[in-house]
Write an enzyme that holds these catalytic residues in place. Structure first.
Site, short mmCIF file in Angstrom:
data_model
loop_
_atom_site.label_atom_id
_atom_site.label_comp_id
_atom_site.label_asym_id
_atom_site.label_seq_id
_atom_site.Cartn_x
_atom_site.Cartn_y
_atom_site.Cartn_z
N LYS A 177 0.82 -1.22 0.00
CA LYS A 177 0.00 0.00 0.00
C LYS A 177 0.85 1.27 0.00
CE LYS A 177 -3.44 -0.21 3.06
NZ LYS A 177 -4.77 -0.50 2.48
N GLU B 39 -5.87 9.52 6.81
CA GLU B 39 -6.30 10.18 5.57
C GLU B 39 -7.54 11.03 5.84
OE1 GLU B 39 -5.39 6.70 2.20
OE2 GLU B 39 -7.43 7.07 2.88
N HIS C 210 -17.07 -5.54 2.58
CA HIS C 210 -16.00 -5.40 1.59
C HIS C 210 -15.99 -6.52 0.57
CE1 HIS C 210 -14.76 -2.04 3.97
NE2 HIS C 210 -14.79 -2.81 5.03
N ARG D 151 -4.62 -8.11 -11.93
CA ARG D 151 -5.19 -9.39 -12.38
C ARG D 151 -6.48 -9.10 -13.14
NH1 ARG D 151 -7.06 -8.54 -7.15
NH2 ARG D 151 -9.33 -8.54 -7.07
C1 MV4 Z 1 -11.77 4.92 2.72
C2 MV4 Z 1 -13.12 5.30 2.87
C3 MV4 Z 1 -13.41 6.65 3.14
N1 MV4 Z 1 -12.40 7.55 3.24
N2 MV4 Z 1 -10.80 5.85 2.83
C4 MV4 Z 1 -12.54 0.20 2.56
C5 MV4 Z 1 -11.59 -0.90 2.28
C6 MV4 Z 1 -10.45 -0.32 1.59
N3 MV4 Z 1 -10.39 -0.81 0.26
C7 MV4 Z 1 -10.65 1.17 1.59
N4 MV4 Z 1 -11.96 1.42 2.13
C8 MV4 Z 1 -12.37 2.68 2.37
N5 MV4 Z 1 -11.43 3.64 2.48
C9 MV4 Z 1 -11.11 7.13 3.10
N6 MV4 Z 1 -10.12 8.05 3.22
C10 MV4 Z 1 -14.12 4.31 2.77
C11 MV4 Z 1 -13.74 3.01 2.53
C12 MV4 Z 1 -14.79 2.00 2.41
C13 MV4 Z 1 -15.02 1.35 1.19
C14 MV4 Z 1 -14.26 1.64 0.06
C15 MV4 Z 1 -14.54 0.97 -1.14
C16 MV4 Z 1 -15.56 0.02 -1.20
C17 MV4 Z 1 -16.30 -0.26 -0.09
C18 MV4 Z 1 -16.04 0.39 1.13
C19 MV4 Z 1 -16.81 0.10 2.27
C20 MV4 Z 1 -16.55 0.75 3.46
C21 MV4 Z 1 -15.53 1.71 3.52
#
Ligand code: MV4
Length: 510
Positions: A118, A202, A237, A295
């Site tokens: 990451k 963040e 997720h 992928r």
């Molecule tokens: C975030 C966010 C809001 N703000 N970052 C969830 C897992 C990881 N892939 C990143 N995720 C998130 N990061 C910031 N700065 C909200 C999420 C998030 C989310 C992102 C994509 C798809 C589904 C999600 C479900 C909950 C929270």
């Protein structure tokens, strides 16, 4: 001239069958590998050759790099296609395949490594001018530093585990006095989940969409995109519903996000199919790099349906050193496609995996309907692997038509003997906020179905009626197939539909 003479598909289930089909269409011989639990699996039957690679647990079979390489050598495979999951983003495996003189159908190992971490992914993207969420990349050294950085960014903020993924070790902090306890909680979860308690901070993107761009690169310096997919309907997720195009993206934003995605591909000298994931802010139309998947993805059929491109064919052609079989200027979004993931999970038990044996199965067909699955009546769903069994994908000239078609296809779908999530998908496709589309974000399921989503399966009378009809049809089909005596076929498949209609009308009169 086929790109390869023989390809080993190092995967199982629907994606293995999908890749085997793609190879067959190009005149490529196929080698399947299977665990002892998959001896009766459809991908084994579909391939030209099949080799057992070990016991059911993935670690003893589908992740056994040495055994898979040995089979590839024995079978004389020219290439290995990893599908998704398992070894598809394993840099060591990609190197081992190349060292064995076999082509790995995927990106260079270096690209996997850069994007697999990451911190390096974020730094690489920042250098490439790809927007990342405002915040730090370096882990926070103390509560004091966290408080200082959070104040600079501005609340609300999101704490994230450096070693995290899939939402683990994440904490939203709405105001300063919540920061210290949230930091301790995030560090503790990260330590327990990953053995690594590093946490960074963040800016919180509130009510984001998950918008991802399909990219495709070849070894001749072409970095193309095949537009975006909206994958915001997720539970814990795990994606459940995906669509293309994203219902709210204006053309200017689409141009910007796809340009940024191809820039990301170029920055890491990418090759093959990949996906750049973004957080899209519904309120501001800003988008921020989340991660890059090196992928082919589960949801690739949605892109295939709106662009007409076969991504597996393109992967094979490019892995053989040819240029991408399409030009950016020739690509357009035609219509709208939606995919739902059909999982062997029990909605009445909080969607926990619920394997079993499929009794009767009737897949929808008709205009604009595709089912990617590797199942059959009598198939025993193994407990060892991901509970996703199939994907139902539909195409329509516009989103409304695609939603109507998805409703029709889901109504035709009959699946008995196992618990599954078809009722959930039927509920979504009849749900006004989803149909209207503009308010969907990653919180959709929690907001409308509750955090611990459970559905009363029994409430879906219609499903039971169709199931009954399908079971009768399957019985009649078996009777006919075995030549069992019995008068005029009064309840054949066609009649089963008629019966379903009659039973449905009964249901409505109750
Ligand atoms: C975030 C966010 C809001 N703000 N970052 C969830 C897992 C990881 N892939 C990143 N995720 C998130 N990061 C910031 N700065 C909200 C999420 C998030 C989310 C992102 C994509 C798809 C589904 C999600 C479900 C909950 C929270």
């Amino acid at each position: 001239m086929p790109p390869f003479r023989k390809v080993l598909v190092a995967n199982r289930g629907e994606i293995a069958l999908r890749v085997i089909r793609g190879c067959r269409e190009l005149g490529i011989a196929t080698v399947a590998v299977f665990s002892e639990a998959d001896a009766e699996a459809l991908h084994v039957r579909a391939a030209d050759e099949a080799y057992c690679i070990g016991p059911a647990p993935s670690a003893e079979s589908y992740l056994r790099q040495d055994v898979i390489l040995e089979v590839a050598r024995t079978a004389g495979a020219d290439a290995i296609h990893p599908g998704y999951g398992f070894l598809s983003e394993n840099a060591a495996f990609a190197r081992a395949v190349a060292d064995a003189g076999i082509t790995f159908v995927g990106p260079p190992a270096e690209a996997m490594e850069v994007m697999g971490d990451k911190v390096s992914a974020r730094q690489t993207m920042m250098k490439a001018g790809v927007p990342v969420v405002p915040g730090t990349t370096e882990p926070l050294a103390s509560v004091e530093e966290a408080e200082r950085v959070a104040a600079e960014i501005g609340y609300p903020v999101m704490l994230k585990a450096s070693a995290g993924g899939g939402g683990k070790g994440m904490r939203a902090v709405m105001e300063p006095d919540q920061l210290a306890p949230a930091l301790r909680a995030a560090q503790s979860e990260a330590r327990n989940s990953f053995g690594d308690d590093r946490v960074y901070v963040e800016k919180l993107v509130q009510r984001p969409r998950h918008v991802e761009v399909q990219i495709f690169s070849d070894t001749h310096g072409n970095h193309l995109h095949l537009f975006e997919r909206d994958c915001s309907i997720q539970r814990r997720h795990q994606k459940l519903v995906e669509e293309s195009p994203c219902p709210v993206l204006r053309p200017e934003v689409r141009d910007a996000i796809t340009t940024v995605a191809t820039r990301a591909a170029a920055a890491i000298d990418y090759v093959g199919a990949g996906t750049v994931e973004f957080l899209y802010d519904n309120a501001t139309e800003d988008f921020y790099f989340l991660e890059m998947n090196t992928r082919l993805q589960v949801e690739h059929p949605v892109t295939e349906m709106v662009t007409g491109i076969d991504l597996v064919h393109a992967q094979l052609v490019v892995a053989a050193g040819e240029p991408a079989p399409f030009r950016q200027e020739d690509l357009r979004i035609h219509g709208h496609a939606i995919e739902v993931r059909i999982c062997a999970e029990d909605p009445a038990e909080n969607f926990r995996p619920a394997p079993g044996t499929i009794a009767a199965l009737r897949e929808p067909t008709g205009p604009g309907v595709r089912v990617d699955a590797a199942w059959y009546a009598g198939y025993e769903v193994p407990i060892f692997y991901d509970p996703m069994l199939a994907k139902l994908i539909v195409w329509g000239a516009d989103r409304e038509t695609a939603v109507r078609r998805m409703r029709r296809a889901l109504a035709e779908f009959a699946l008995t003997g196992i618990r599954h999530n078809l009722a959930f998908h039927r509920a979504v496709m009849s749900h006004a906020p989803f149909i209207e589309g503009s308010t969907v974000d990653t919180g959709y399921i929690a907001r409308h179905f509750g955090e611990d989503l459970t559905l009363d399966e029994g409430s879906d009378e219609h499903r039971d009626v169709v199931m009954l009809a399908a079971a009768i049809a399957a019985h009649e089909e078996r009777k006919r197939a075995t030549g069992a005596s019995g008068g005029e076929n009064t309840t054949g498949p066609g009649n089963a539909w008629a019966m379903a209609g009659r039973l449905r009308s009964l249901g409505r009169t109750r």
